[in-house]
Scaffold this active site. Structure first.
Site, mmCIF file in Angstrom:
data_model
loop_
_atom_site.group_PDB
_atom_site.id
_atom_site.type_symbol
_atom_site.label_atom_id
_atom_site.label_comp_id
_atom_site.label_asym_id
_atom_site.label_seq_id
_atom_site.Cartn_x
_atom_site.Cartn_y
_atom_site.Cartn_z
ATOM 1 N N LYS A 102 42.746 79.284 -31.539
ATOM 2 C CA LYS A 102 44.062 79.228 -31.165
ATOM 3 C C LYS A 102 44.621 79.876 -32.463
ATOM 4 O O LYS A 102 44.942 79.208 -33.480
ATOM 5 C CB LYS A 102 44.558 77.887 -30.994
ATOM 6 N N THR A 145 51.486 75.135 -33.565
ATOM 7 C CA THR A 145 52.676 74.486 -33.876
ATOM 8 C C THR A 145 52.617 73.096 -33.462
ATOM 9 O O THR A 145 51.777 72.575 -32.774
ATOM 10 C CB THR A 145 53.973 75.176 -33.264
ATOM 11 N N GLY A 150 46.717 80.849 -26.573
ATOM 12 C CA GLY A 150 48.002 81.244 -26.721
ATOM 13 C C GLY A 150 48.782 80.124 -26.990
ATOM 14 O O GLY A 150 48.408 78.745 -26.453
ATOM 15 N N ALA A 151 50.190 80.268 -27.404
ATOM 16 C CA ALA A 151 51.123 78.937 -27.584
ATOM 17 C C ALA A 151 52.105 79.482 -26.810
ATOM 18 O O ALA A 151 52.799 80.413 -26.922
ATOM 19 C CB ALA A 151 51.539 79.132 -29.179
ATOM 20 N N GLY A 152 52.424 78.516 -26.198
ATOM 21 C CA GLY A 152 53.381 78.533 -25.046
ATOM 22 C C GLY A 152 53.299 79.809 -23.982
ATOM 23 O O GLY A 152 52.043 80.143 -23.792
#
Length: 205
Positions: A32, A36, A98-100
């Site tokens: 990743k 966050t 991914g993030a979001g």
């Protein structure tokens, strides 16, 4: 590079669970790039717990606030540079999470879709199965195609909804790769007990 980029139509749609499912059954590496919300635990720790067959690579960027990457970085008085997000070298399949969603900002000029375009890995889009998913999923697919991000397909997460699946496949011109129904608990045992993917990891070994 052999691998996939697991993205989603939104946050908390099940990207980490799907990443663990793929990593476990493919015996893949997991990475990743941006994490966050590290004060609440990390997704790479979750995947390490859920997919013991996976090999975990640390995130390139770890930020404490549970916010979009650009805002979490701003609060730490730092900036995420896209060029610093370099995938690990591996001889195994690589599952990148991914993030979001795809349009979440990474910094003041770059979005998550820019990183996806840069890595050029086929996208697996994780979507909810219920009301509202058709619109969110079709918009995500449209943006990925506009940016020429390779698209492997969609994984639907939640109670099966044949009408929504049919609409996404018909209007999105995409294959629904799997439908994962709610688990009694998300554990290594329940992830291992899911049917294995009916699709192989794309790319050259």
């Amino acid at each position: 590079m052999r691998g996939v980029f697991v993205t989603g139509t939104d946050t908390d749609v099940g990207k980490t669970m799907v990443s663990a499912w793929l990593a476990q059954h493919w015996r893949a590496d997991y990475w990743k790039p941006i994490q966050t919300g590290s004060t609440e635990g990390t997704d790479f720790e979750s995947v390490a717990r859920l997919a013991p067959a996976a090999r975990i690579h640390p995130s390139a960027v770890v930020l404490p606030a549970p916010l979009s990457p650009h805002e979490a970085a701003r609060r730490e008085k730092t900036r995420i540079d896209l060029s610093s997000l370099v995938p690990p070298v591996t001889d195994r399949p690589l599952v990148v999470e991914g993030a979001g969603g795809i349009m979440v900002p990474i910094n003041e000029v770059a979005l998550m879709i820019d990183l996806m375009e840069r890595l050029s890995l086929p996208a697996v889009v994780v979507a909810r199965s219920g009301l509202g998913t058709i619109n969110h999923t079709l918009m995500t697919l449209e943006m990925l195609r506009r940016r020429r991000v390779p698209l492997l397909g969609v994984v639907m997460n939640g109670q099966k909804n044949p009408a929504n699946r049919q609409a996404i496949e018909h209007f999105g011109g995409v294959r629904v790769l799997a439908e994962i129904q709610p688990l009694p608990a998300v554990t290594a045992a329940t992830i291992a007990g899911l049917p294995p993917p009916t699709f192989t990891c794309p790319g050259d070994p």
